[in-house]
Design a protein around this motif. Structure first.
Motif, PDB file in Angstrom:
ATOM      1  N   GLU A 148      14.337   9.737   6.082  1.00 41.27           N
ATOM      2  CA  GLU A 148      15.501   9.340   5.294  1.00 41.27           C
ATOM      3  C   GLU A 148      15.182   9.269   3.805  1.00 41.27           C
ATOM      4  O   GLU A 148      16.071   9.458   2.964  1.00 41.27           O
ATOM      5  CB  GLU A 148      16.067   8.011   5.824  1.00 41.27           C
ATOM      6  N   LYS A 190      13.212  11.383   2.213  1.00 44.17           N
ATOM      7  CA  LYS A 190      13.352  12.776   1.741  1.00 44.17           C
ATOM      8  C   LYS A 190      14.831  13.118   1.549  1.00 44.17           C
ATOM      9  O   LYS A 190      15.211  13.744   0.555  1.00 44.17           O
ATOM     10  CB  LYS A 190      12.703  13.708   2.761  1.00 44.17           C
ATOM     11  N   ALA A 191      15.652  12.696   2.514  1.00 42.55           N
ATOM     12  CA  ALA A 191      17.082  13.007   2.435  1.00 42.55           C
ATOM     13  C   ALA A 191      17.691  12.454   1.155  1.00 42.55           C
ATOM     14  O   ALA A 191      18.524  13.111   0.520  1.00 42.55           O
ATOM     15  CB  ALA A 191      17.819  12.435   3.652  1.00 42.55           C
ATOM     16  N   LYS A 243      15.938  11.552  -1.647  1.00 42.83           N
ATOM     17  CA  LYS A 243      15.237  12.018  -2.852  1.00 42.83           C
ATOM     18  C   LYS A 243      15.580  13.457  -3.194  1.00 42.83           C
ATOM     19  O   LYS A 243      15.888  13.790  -4.337  1.00 42.83           O
ATOM     20  CB  LYS A 243      13.723  11.913  -2.631  1.00 42.83           C
ATOM     21  N   ARG A 290      25.895   9.950  -6.915  1.00 45.52           N
ATOM     22  CA  ARG A 290      25.371   8.601  -6.666  1.00 45.52           C
ATOM     23  C   ARG A 290      26.417   7.505  -6.903  1.00 45.52           C
ATOM     24  O   ARG A 290      26.186   6.347  -6.602  1.00 45.52           O
ATOM     25  CB  ARG A 290      24.107   8.359  -7.480  1.00 45.52           C
ATOM     26  N   GLY A 347      23.249  14.161   4.443  1.00 45.04           N
ATOM     27  CA  GLY A 347      22.275  15.026   3.785  1.00 45.04           C
ATOM     28  C   GLY A 347      21.338  15.680   4.787  1.00 45.04           C
ATOM     29  O   GLY A 347      21.187  15.207   5.922  1.00 45.04           O
ATOM     30  N   GLU A 348      20.707  16.760   4.326  1.00 48.73           N
ATOM     31  CA  GLU A 348      19.759  17.485   5.181  1.00 48.73           C
ATOM     32  C   GLU A 348      18.351  16.938   4.947  1.00 48.73           C
ATOM     33  O   GLU A 348      17.989  16.601   3.825  1.00 48.73           O
ATOM     34  CB  GLU A 348      19.802  18.970   4.827  1.00 48.73           C
ATOM     35  N   THR A 349      17.582  16.867   6.009  1.00 51.75           N
ATOM     36  CA  THR A 349      16.183  16.446   5.877  1.00 51.75           C
ATOM     37  C   THR A 349      15.388  17.016   7.051  1.00 51.75           C
ATOM     38  O   THR A 349      15.845  17.985   7.685  1.00 51.75           O
ATOM     39  CB  THR A 349      16.083  14.901   5.802  1.00 51.75           C
ATOM     40  N   LEU A 350      14.224  16.455   7.307  1.00 58.04           N
ATOM     41  CA  LEU A 350      13.395  16.896   8.446  1.00 58.04           C
ATOM     42  C   LEU A 350      13.067  15.692   9.318  1.00 58.04           C
ATOM     43  O   LEU A 350      13.067  14.558   8.839  1.00 58.04           O
ATOM     44  CB  LEU A 350      12.077  17.491   7.935  1.00 58.04           C
ATOM     45  N   THR A 409      21.220  13.377   8.288  1.00 56.40           N
ATOM     46  CA  THR A 409      21.304  11.917   8.319  1.00 56.40           C
ATOM     47  C   THR A 409      22.259  11.427   7.242  1.00 56.40           C
ATOM     48  O   THR A 409      22.528  12.139   6.264  1.00 56.40           O
ATOM     49  CB  THR A 409      19.900  11.302   8.125  1.00 56.40           C
ATOM     50  N   MET A 410      22.794  10.214   7.426  1.00 54.28           N
ATOM     51  CA  MET A 410      23.577   9.591   6.369  1.00 54.28           C
ATOM     52  C   MET A 410      22.626   9.293   5.226  1.00 54.28           C
ATOM     53  O   MET A 410      21.519   8.814   5.452  1.00 54.28           O
ATOM     54  CB  MET A 410      24.219   8.295   6.875  1.00 54.28           C
ATOM     55  N   THR A 411      23.071   9.597   4.008  1.00 53.81           N
ATOM     56  CA  THR A 411      22.148   9.403   2.892  1.00 53.81           C
ATOM     57  C   THR A 411      22.838   8.707   1.716  1.00 53.81           C
ATOM     58  O   THR A 411      24.024   8.409   1.787  1.00 53.81           O
ATOM     59  CB  THR A 411      21.507  10.742   2.475  1.00 53.81           C
TER      60      THR A 411
END
Lengths: 495, 456
Positions: free
Chosen positions: A478, A480-481, A483, B285, B293-296, B305-307
């Motif tokens: 999360e 990373k998501a 940042k 923001r 958002g995209e992540t790993l 995930t919600m970001t």
């Protein structure tokens, strides 16, 4: 399918020139669309119907829903969503009606909304209801604006403060700010109730500036405030009004009428108590209800009887009325009508048995509570409402294990985790709400799994730290998501 | 007790485990004087009885399934492929909660990420959020965001060409805030008039494109004027029209909001609908509500995930950007599916059909004696007709003699627009229906003559 992703994005399976669902050719003479008005390009998916279907079916398979398994998510009331409600909401006589059609062509919809208002009012003991708000937070916002306007209308401009217990849902303080008012946070006592002394002190200190108080009944800790009548009295005595957050109504429906306890205004969450589905985050519906004092300020327009029925065989004529000093319109059109239809079907089904919902919700919660309280630390060891809170850690027996680890491990057993880290005032909180629609067998199985996890926490803590093991993805990054923000699919370059 | 599974034996065993002898005993903490009130509600009924009653009640509404609809004004009768409704009934989607636990919510999360992308591309912006209650509340939240970006400024210029109910909602939301709304009172200001109102105290200018009257105005000059005073430009838009029109982002909008009901969501007497909200990356923001958002994941697998969570009410409490929690999640999923099925070609074709059919209808109506169509600006889907009779009267005639649901009476919101009807023509209106509408409008006059003659 590559290992590094679950399901491609719809944009990734798009191929230039491929057609989806075909639209008809114009059956009228065409008119030129001036080139100056036209956009250059539309970078949109081009995917065959079958592949779109498979895409969304596969995505659905990556979700956990109530219809798959137990979902004891505290404060969210994840009860069974009856299928008949979905069917009736889709009837063309509801789903294909335009909101601005004249009253002569919408008497069925208006009658339904009117009856729903009446029933919701009866459950709470309030006569005045607006079903326009679209969600719980929207209903809260209506209620706080009404309180403010009530004071202003009396020429009392100094009342700008709202008392909010520290156990409150985040929406309460956020609503207060959004309404342009100021929050005074109240501490909880060791039993999880509002600290009565602190409340009385705040009332004394701010007596001329308190607009009102927002309180959830039962509280977000799942306990009935033992001093609710004293709280109401203390706030009323200094001229404040009482707002009840109805998020936890599943613990009191048919057990108390909030109006009888002295509340002035409250909201419901039809998507919690009245079984309309949560939809992966909405739509909800957040009716706001109030007493005579606040009725002129309700958001509107509201469905009303504009012409009484002449006899028993006749129907009254329904129409729209704007309350005299309304805070105004909170939403275009009339609220989330599709949710009104579902809630109507739900109340019509239970009728006078509605209180049974609450009785079994509270039975289920207490049953699970007593089964778990010797294995997990229960900060408030007392009878609970429809939910209860545990601490998801054992600092001595299993150091390093957190509520989050327990939550993630539950997923391996096919159970959606409880709400974790809320309420904020309980360390490592696990807020568990079984709801009335779960059978004893489901609860027993949950208890068994929770006990097993408590044991694993000591014997094999890594099993918890590394959990979940069996879900479509494992713990996500999360940080990373947040940042390296990627909020949209990047344009896909031709291969 | 339709949805409660307990047997008597279950109940007794559970009470025993708790250590009480009745369910009532669980409620001792509730003030005794107020416990277990009588509920004046109907007798419990079976599914069969309830669905029969609701079917019967639904017959008292006139629906677009039986009547030709030429009413728009913010809610539209559009086509949606059968697959959308069928997939939407997958209960993995609709019985899920907000995707707070990403490991078991990738379906919802990825779909919303795709929705955010489609909305951003459609309106020409860089980012979008997961949804608002509707177009009106999305606009109200845009004003809040403008206030946060433009500290020290307190004026918002609103075009009278914004949906009247949206302007009402904006005022409701901000009634206790020191914001001055100007521009829309009187209902006559043009874009040029609005340009004159923009000053260094203006936090934002809001226009609708196409405007409430269906007109497509060139936003180039007002965008320039806003920029020269460092005011933000917010555009309320129609996602259907955006498929072929120059998108609001191309004019330099900072925020684009609108109603997404046209994207596969039934009219359903006004809700649930779908507010969309798009903006530039530099403003994300400050955005309200949920953003995906995209992540790993820890194995390096792509995940969603919600970001930007610390903006939200459950974390930031009284300092949150908004109190919004539940949004219209399932509706953004419906829109995402609808846009995927139609695809690039389908989306453009729908917009073109709206263009051609509304122009055909406008041309035919304009030929009628006593009627005139406002053709001062290019338009799409909706247009303004001045009628020989009051709109309410005209609509009665259309409904009772032709089975047509007529247009919106503009005099309700714009006092100087007496006898002006806002008509809406979409891909759902066949040529036959349009010809019938023209005939129906024509006979309003004829009947008047007949009526007058008879009287004479």
């Amino acid at each position: 399918m590559s290992n590094s992703r679950l399901e491609p994005l719809i944009f990734e399976i798009s191929r230039p020139g491929r057609q989806g669902v075909r639209m008809p050719a114009p059956d009228v003479p065409t008119t030129e669309i001036p080139a100056t008005l036209r956009r250059d390009n539309l970078d949109f998916p081009e995917v065959a119907e079958i592949d779109v279907v498979r895409h969304f079916v596969r995505l659905s398979q990556l979700n956990h829903g109530i219809d798959i398994g137990f979902y004891p998510l505290g404060s969210c009331t994840m009860k069974y969503n009856p299928k008949v409600n979905e069917a009736v909401a889709r009837l063309p006589g509801y789903a294909a009606v335009h909101p601005l059609q004249g009253e002569g062509t919408t008497q069925g919809a208006l009658a339904l909304m009117y009856m729903l208002q009446t029933w919701l009012g009866e459950v709470a003991g309030f006569e005045h209801v607006s079903i326009q708000p679209a969600a719980g937070a929207h209903g809260e916002f209506a209620g706080i604006l009404m309180i403010r306007k009530y004071h202003l209308d009396r020429g009392d401009e100094k009342r700008t403060k709202i008392l909010v217990p520290d156990s409150a849902h985040g929406t309460n303080p956020a609503t207060t700010s959004m309404a342009g008012l100021e929050v005074i946070e109240l501490p909880s006592d060791e039993k999880g109730d509002v600290d009565l002394d602190a409340l009385r002190k705040a009332c004394e200190e701010h007596k001329d500036t308190i607009a009102g108080m927002m309180i959830t009944v039962p509280s977000t800790l799942g306990v009935f405030e033992e001093h609710i009548l004293e709280i109401v009295e203390a706030v009323h005595n200094v001229g404040g009004l009482m707002y009840m957050d109805g998020a936890n109504l599943n613990a009191v429906m048919g057990v108390i009428k909030p109006a009888e306890l002295g509340f002035d205004v409250m909201h419901y969450n039809l998507h919690k108590t009245f079984s309309t589905p949560h939809g992966g985050g909405g739509p909800g519906s957040g009716p706001v209800l109030c007493n005579e004092k606040l009725a002129p300020f309700l958001p509107g327009p509201i469905v009303a009887i504009v012409e009484e029925a002449v006899d028993e065989d006749d129907a009254p004529l329904y129409g729209w009325e704007m309350p005299e000093k309304s805070i105004g319109r909170l939403k275009a059109f009339h609220g989330n009508f599709g949710m009104h239809v579902r809630a109507y079907a739900y109340i019509a089904t239970y009728g006078t048995d509605l209180a049974e919902v609450t009785r079994y919700a509270v039975l289920n919660a207490n049953y699970v509570r007593v089964k778990l309280k010797d294995h997990y630390h229960a900060p408030f060891d007392r009878m609970c409402g429809h939910e209860f809170v545990l601490e998801g850690h054992w600092p001595e027996k299993a150091p390093g294990i957190h509520a989050l680890d327990i939550s993630k491990r539950l997923m391996d057993y096919g159970i959606h985790p409880p709400t974790n880290y809320f309420p904020l005032i309980v360390p490592e909180a696990l807020l568990i709400e079984p709801t009335e629609t779960e059978s004893k067998e489901t609860l027993d199985e949950f208890v068994e799994i929770m006990l097993k996890i408590a044991e694993e926490a000591q014997t094999n803590p890594d099993l918890l730290h590394d959990a979940p093991h069996t879900t479509p993805v494992r713990r996500v990054d999360e940080v990373k998501a947040a940042k390296e923000l990627v909020l949209c699919c990047r344009p896909i370059l031709p291969e | 007790m339709s949805y409660i599974p307990h047997t008597d034996a279950d109940r007794e065993a559970m009470l025993k485990a708790i250590g009480v002898d009745s369910i009532e005993a669980l409620f001792d903490a509730v003030p005794e004087t107020h416990r277990f009130p009588k509920l004046d509600l109907p007798t419990p009924r079976s599914e069969l009885e309830v669905s029969t009653e609701l079917e019967a009640l639904s017959m008292f509404n006139i629906s677009a399934k039986e009547y030709a609809v030429f009413l728009g004004a913010g809610a539209y009768n559009h086509f949606s492929p059968a697959a959308v409704n069928q997939l939407l009934l997958r209960s993995e989607f609709y019985t899920a909660y907000t995707p707070y636990q990403p490991e078991v919510s990738q379906g919802t999360l990825q779909a919303i990420f795709e929705f955010q992308t489609m909305i951003s591309r459609l309106v020409g912006m860089e980012a979008a959020n997961a949804s608002h209650y509707d177009g009106a509340t999305a606009l109200a939240e845009a004003v809040t965001m403008a206030g946060a970006i433009q500290r020290g400024r307190n004026k918002v210029v609103l075009s009278p060409g914004i949906h009247p109910q949206y302007r009402e909602v904006v005022r409701t939301y901000h009634q206790n805030r020191p914001i001055k709304f100007s521009g829309d009172r009187g209902g006559k200001a043009t874009l040029l008039d609005l340009i004159d109102m923009i000053d260094d105290n203006t936090m934002m200018v809001v226009v609708q494109y196409p405007n409430f009257f269906g007109q497509i105005e060139d936003l180039t000059e007002i965008a320039k004027a806003a920029q020269s005073h460092k005011a933000l430009l917010c555009v309320v838009t129609d996602p259907v029209a955006c498929a072929i029109l120059k998108p609001p982002g191309a004019f330099g909008a900072d925020i684009v909001v609108g109603e997404g009901q046209s994207l596969g969501i039934p009219m359903s007497f006004g809700g649930p609908y779908l507010g969309f909200f798009a903006t530039l990356e530099k403003h994300v923001r400050k955005i309200a509500g949920r953003v995906i958002g995209e992540t790993l994941d820890i194995d390096g697998k792509r995940a969603y995930t919600m970001t930007l969570r610390p903006r939200e009410q459950d974390i930031r409490r009284e300092k949150a950007t908004s109190n919004i929690c539940t949004n219209q999640g399932l509706m953004s999923l419906a829109a995402c599916m609808h846009m995927s099925f139609l695809g690039k070609q389908g989306m453009q074709r729908v917009a073109e059909l709206c263009w051609h059919k509304s122009h055909y209808a406008a041309d035919e109506i304009d030929k009628l004696e006593g009627y005139s169509v406002d053709k001062g600006q290019p338009f799409i889907k909706e247009f303004v007709v001045t009628c020989p009779k009051p709109v309410a009267e005209t609509n009665e005639h259309l409904l009772h003699h032709y089975g047509i649901i007529g247009g919106y009476d503009l005099s309700q919101d714009y006092p100087d627009r007496q006898n002006q009807m806002l008509l809406c023509v979409t891909e759902m209106n066949t040529r036959e229906e349009i010809d019938m509408l023209v005939e129906a409008l024509r006979t309003v006059n004829e009947e008047k003559h007949i009526h007058v003659e008879l009287k004479a």
